[in-house]
Design an enzyme around this catalytic site. Structure first.
Site, PDB file in Angstrom:
ATOM      1  N   GLY A 375     -29.056  34.201 -22.907  1.00  0.00           N
ATOM      2  CA  GLY A 375     -29.548  32.854 -22.671  1.00  0.00           C
ATOM      3  C   GLY A 375     -28.967  31.878 -23.666  1.00  0.00           C
ATOM      4  O   GLY A 375     -28.304  32.267 -24.638  1.00  0.00           O
ATOM      5  N   PRO A 377     -28.718  28.991 -26.734  1.00  0.00           N
ATOM      6  CA  PRO A 377     -29.305  29.011 -28.078  1.00  0.00           C
ATOM      7  C   PRO A 377     -30.641  28.265 -28.114  1.00  0.00           C
ATOM      8  O   PRO A 377     -30.856  27.296 -27.382  1.00  0.00           O
ATOM      9  CB  PRO A 377     -28.250  28.294 -28.941  1.00  0.00           C
ATOM     10  CG  PRO A 377     -26.996  28.313 -28.144  1.00  0.00           C
ATOM     11  CD  PRO A 377     -27.404  28.310 -26.711  1.00  0.00           C
ATOM     12  N   VAL A 379     -33.729  29.346 -27.391  1.00  0.00           N
ATOM     13  CA  VAL A 379     -34.800  29.642 -26.441  1.00  0.00           C
ATOM     14  C   VAL A 379     -35.714  30.763 -26.948  1.00  0.00           C
ATOM     15  O   VAL A 379     -36.678  31.111 -26.266  1.00  0.00           O
ATOM     16  CB  VAL A 379     -34.227  30.018 -25.057  1.00  0.00           C
ATOM     17  CG1 VAL A 379     -33.488  28.848 -24.455  1.00  0.00           C
ATOM     18  CG2 VAL A 379     -33.310  31.227 -25.165  1.00  0.00           C
ATOM     19  N   GLY A 380     -35.419  31.338 -28.117  1.00  0.00           N
ATOM     20  CA  GLY A 380     -36.328  32.317 -28.712  1.00  0.00           C
ATOM     21  C   GLY A 380     -35.950  33.758 -28.480  1.00  0.00           C
ATOM     22  O   GLY A 380     -36.828  34.628 -28.498  1.00  0.00           O
ATOM     23  N   SER A 743     -17.671  26.266  -9.260  1.00  0.00           N
ATOM     24  CA  SER A 743     -18.888  25.596  -8.820  1.00  0.00           C
ATOM     25  C   SER A 743     -18.683  24.142  -8.455  1.00  0.00           C
ATOM     26  O   SER A 743     -19.535  23.543  -7.799  1.00  0.00           O
ATOM     27  CB  SER A 743     -19.957  25.682  -9.921  1.00  0.00           C
ATOM     28  OG  SER A 743     -20.230  27.018 -10.231  1.00  0.00           O
ATOM     29  N   LYS A 786     -28.896  25.234 -13.803  1.00  0.00           N
ATOM     30  CA  LYS A 786     -28.359  24.016 -13.201  1.00  0.00           C
ATOM     31  C   LYS A 786     -29.477  23.140 -12.637  1.00  0.00           C
ATOM     32  O   LYS A 786     -29.452  21.907 -12.784  1.00  0.00           O
ATOM     33  CB  LYS A 786     -27.369  24.388 -12.091  1.00  0.00           C
ATOM     34  CG  LYS A 786     -26.100  25.072 -12.601  1.00  0.00           C
ATOM     35  CD  LYS A 786     -25.206  25.495 -11.445  1.00  0.00           C
ATOM     36  CE  LYS A 786     -23.937  26.160 -11.954  1.00  0.00           C
ATOM     37  NZ  LYS A 786     -23.061  26.623 -10.854  1.00  0.00           N
TER      38      LYS A 786
END
EC number: 3.4.21.-
Length: 860
Positions: A375, A377, A379-380, A743, A786
């Protein structure tokens, strides 16, 4: 004393002043030359001289040479030694100096100093004759009683030495070949004597006096050698006795019993180490290795370098937790409460931990899972690993892998290298002291590679559940069981992790937080933590949720909460300044009131007593407490907003569309801008694009050219050939950020369709999806990140590939309520959703023929 063809020394000799040693005739000595006069002597006499006479010097002992030429000569010793300079070695580091190898010839006495500069020269008188000694021995009749006694002691001394040494054997032959009158000087320079004693021998001009002074020195040396040999013999006997006793005690030892050791043996480190090895619970293979190493250690002298290496190895083997482990806390309800208190959201991670606890309740021999939290940076990921260890009741150890480029950091160094040490895995087990800790392998996606090996390849054995029960560290060279260790790796992206390593880990995605989740995290964890760190209380500062939302939307733009935490820290520091100033003003006001009322103190105390109590309770609080942080306070503390909602402004003209991109830092919105101009039909792409994105741009323009008549898309001259005399420029801000991936395909098509149709794209629409040459929309990854980026930007509609519809289940419910999702399987549906009123074909399908008939009129 008889002489045969004597050699005379010159009557004038240059003097070399020394104070480190005493040179005797017949001996050789090295001396360092670094003072001014001695340096000048070497340079002008020895280095420039060409005759044998220029190499003869007068060495004056016990006389230091002055540091500079300006100083006078000190008093010179009366007797010196004429010497022959055999070798001169010079160096300029750290300062100019020479090293001389000189051999003593004979004694001389200073008659008169002739000059002092640039180096001293004196007139000398030779005291004994330098002779060429014959090879034949002199008869015993010619020797006196004194010389015979001296010779006897000299032979006894030499025979006590090891005759296998070549120098000792040569000295024994010299005793028979040299004349007796030369022996006192030579032996005095060989045996252990002080400079003072050598100086006395040098001053003894008479041969009889020289014999009398040297004999006591020989006797003293002989007695010392006898005592040394006696001590060595006792030590060898003791070593034999110890070697004979210790194996008997080890063989007769019964496992499981403790023997009373003597106090001396308890102080012996090797005995204690052997005792620890016997009582340790290491596997049989490791125990055999330790027993073998302890036997080698007993036979080694402590001066050997390998002694310390072997001892360190054995101490590590004893300290490792081979069978020591902690008991897991398997209460699922308590674990759920603890995880919810420590972390908000992160449902996937909590679910996986609770599943592990549930299976552990049913099966005790479960191998430790190998998880990988991926994930953005902040976010724990790291903190949740610590919470997992706390929930299970296990020890926690973090290993930072960012920048590690040596496989020896993982597997250790072999013990053949100097300074070898075990790897980080074994070191971590030694630190925690148990064999079932929680190991956090932080930043596993940032491993390097160098000439020292690939650490990612070394991790393959560590993170393979089928192999890590037999992990072999290069330093230990013994298998260690890692199957009970719970490994948790963290990464920002899986793109840089080797496929073989990625296959061994269970990937758990940790997406970014929504605005509502950030608000909850801020008021549950971040604000209380910052208040405690800055010494503030809720009675002194209040931060409403509306202010928190302003900070999230206007001052931070991130997937995690690190920047948000720093903003709260800045607010607390500003409030701390106000609180400290308020305390200072209150204290100053109180002092002024006391000074003015000093004359009527009792009256003031009676009148103001009730009010003074309340004042003292609020003494630490400024009058405006609590300080409320609103939008105006934010602007004063944090400055003007860093981010503004500029979506509608950017879409005020045709040729602009909004795409959604995924980065290791979370999702981001991405503007795509297009412009056309007269030219030769070239397509220009800017914005640091990768190869995949460039191919998407070519696909988009090819699809639009093939469907230009269907949608009535024309260039500036009205032609359906969009590149006829027209150049197209596509730009992807920001230009300093590298971009790649498929994308952006649907976004490029929408942008170019807006450019050629002259219609504006809806300002509240963002889109993502890969395209094909036939106009199909293919699925992409990172949908949750997104969508959260679109929600943060205030957009209302998101266009996604139809095959990504299943990913919408991961979107939080409040976000799904705020957004409308359009799933598309082809580009027709994308264009219809991106423009107000749709982007349909101008003519009905039944009128296709009539439309084709009118095409020449339109082109004309």
């Amino acid at each position: 004393m008889s002489s045969v063809s004597p050699i005379q020394i010159p009557s004038r000799l240059p003097l070399l002043l020394t104070h480190e040693g005493v040179l005797l005739p017949g001996s050789t000595m090295r001396t360092s030359v670094d003072s001014a006069r001695n340096l000048q002597l070497v340079r002008s006499r020895l280095l420039q001289g060409t005759s044998l006479q220029s190499t003869i010097l007068g060495v004056i002992p016990n006389t230091p040479d002055p540091a500079s030429d300006a100083q006078d000569l000190p008093p010179l010793h009366r007797i010196g030694t004429a010497a022959l300079a055999v070798q001169v070695v010079g160096s300029n580091w750290p300062k100019p100096h020479y090293t001389l190898l000189i051999t003593g010839l004979c004694r001389f006495q200073i008659v008169q100093v002739l000059k002092e500069k640039p180096y001293p020269v004196a007139e000398v008188e030779q005291l004994d004759r330098l002779e060429e000694f014959p090879n034949t021995c002199k008869t015993r009749e010619e020797l006196g009683e004194l010389s015979e006694q001296f010779y006897k002691y000299a032979v006894q001394l030499v025979e006590m030495l090891d005759m296998s040494v070549p120098a000792v054997a040569k000295l024994r032959r010299l005793l028979d070949s040299l004349p007796r009158e030369a022996l006192p000087d030579i032996l005095t320079s060989i045996i252990r004597t002080s400079n003072k004693e050598k100086l006395q021998i040098l001053d003894a001009v008479s041969l009889e006096e020289r014999f009398k002074m040297t004999i006591p020195l020989l006797v003293r040396q002989i007695e010392g050698l006898k005592l040394l040999q006696k001590t060595r013999k006792h030590k060898q006997d003791d070593d034999k006795r110890v070697i004979a006793i210790r194996p008997v005690r080890r063989i007769t030892h019964i496992p499981g019993t403790l023997e009373d050791e003597d106090e001396d043996e308890d102080n012996d480190d090797i005995v204690m180490l052997e005792k620890k090895i016997r009582t340790s619970s290491m596997p049989e293979q490791a125990h055999k290795v330790c027993v073998k190493e302890i036997k080698r250690l007993k036979k080694m002298p402590q001066s050997m370098p390998e002694y310390a290496l072997t001892r360190n190895y054995l101490e590590l083997m004893v300290e490792l937790p081979w069978n020591k482990s902690t008991t897991d806390r398997l209460d699922i309800r308590a674990a759920r409460i603890l995880l919810d208190n420590d972390h908000y959201a992160m449902e996937k991670l909590k679910k996986r931990v609770l599943e592990y606890l549930a299976v552990r309740q049913l099966k005790n021999t479960l191998k430790g899972p190998i998880l990988c939290f991926v994930g953005p940076p902040g976010v724990g990921k790291t903190s949740v690993g610590r919470s997992v260890a706390k929930t299970l009741g296990r020890e926690f150890h973090r290993i930072a892998l960012g920048g590690v480029c040596d496989q020896s950091d993982i597997r250790g160094h072999r013990r053949t290298y100097v300074g070898s040490m075990p790897g980080r895995i074994i070191n971590g087990l030694k630190t925690v002291g148990v064999n079932n800790p929680v190991f956090l392998l932080d930043e596993v996606d940032k491993l390097g590679k160098s000439l020292q090996g690939d650490p990612a390849a070394a991790l393959l054995e560590v993170l393979d559940p089928e192999q890590n029960h037999n992990f072999t560290d290069h330093y230990l060279n013994v298998a260690f069981d890692l199957s009970q260790v719970l490994f948790i790796a963290t990464a920002n992206t899986t793109a840089t992790i080797p496929p073989a390593l990625l296959d061994r880990m269970e990937i758990i995605q940790v997406p970014g937080y929504t605005q509502e989740e950030k608000i909850e995290i801020a008021h549950r964890h971040l604000i209380p933590k910052q208040l405690e760190q800055h010494g503030l209380t809720p009675q002194q500062i209040q931060i409403p949720q509306l202010t928190t939302l302003d900070i999230i939307t206007r001052y931070t733009r991130e997937a995690g909460v690190r920047s948000l935490d720093r903003k709260f820290g800045a607010i607390c520091r500003a409030v701390a300044v106000k609180v400290a100033e308020g305390q200072h003003k209150e204290a100053k006001l109180e002092r002024s009131d006391v000074t003015e009322g000093e004359g009527c103190k009792e009256h003031i105390l009676e009148d103001v007593k009730p009010g003074s109590i309340s004042d003292t309770t609020d003494l630490a609080l400024p009058p405006e407490m609590p300080i409320l942080i609103d939008f105006h306070a934010l602007k004063d503390i944090l400055g003007p907003p860093m981010y503004e909602m500029e979506v509608s402004e950017r879409l005020s003209q045709p040729g602009v569309a909004i795409g959604l991109a995924w980065t290791p830092l979370g999702g981001e919105i991405m503007f795509v801008e297009a412009s056309r101009m007269d030219g030769e039909g070239q397509l220009t792409l800017t914005g640091q694009l990768g190869d995949v994105m460039k191919e998407s741009a070519h696909l988009a323009i090819s699809w639009l050219r093939s469907n230009a008549k269907k949608y009535h898309l024309t260039n500036a001259s009205g032609s359906f050939d969009l590149l006829d005399n027209t150049d197209i420029h596509l730009h992807f801000p920001a230009g300093a950020v590298t971009k790649d991936g498929p994308s952006a395909g649907v976004t490029i098509v929408t942008c170019l369709a807006s450019l050629f149709s002259g219609r504006l794209v809806r300002s509240d629409v963002a889109m993502t999806g890969e395209i094909t040459l036939r106009g199909l929309v293919l699925p992409v990854g990172g949908i949750k990140d997104k969508v959260l980026a679109a929600h943060r930007a205030g957009l209302k509609r998101v266009i996604l590939p139809q095959r990504n519809e299943k990913d919408l289940e991961e979107i939080p419910g409040n976000v799904r309520q705020d957004l409308s999702f359009v799933t598309a399987s082809c580009l027709d549906e994308v264009l219809n959703a991106a423009f107000d009123g749709g982007f349909t074909v101008k003519a009905r399908p039944g009128l296709l023929n009539s439309k084709l008939l009118h095409l020449p009129k339109v082109s004309g």
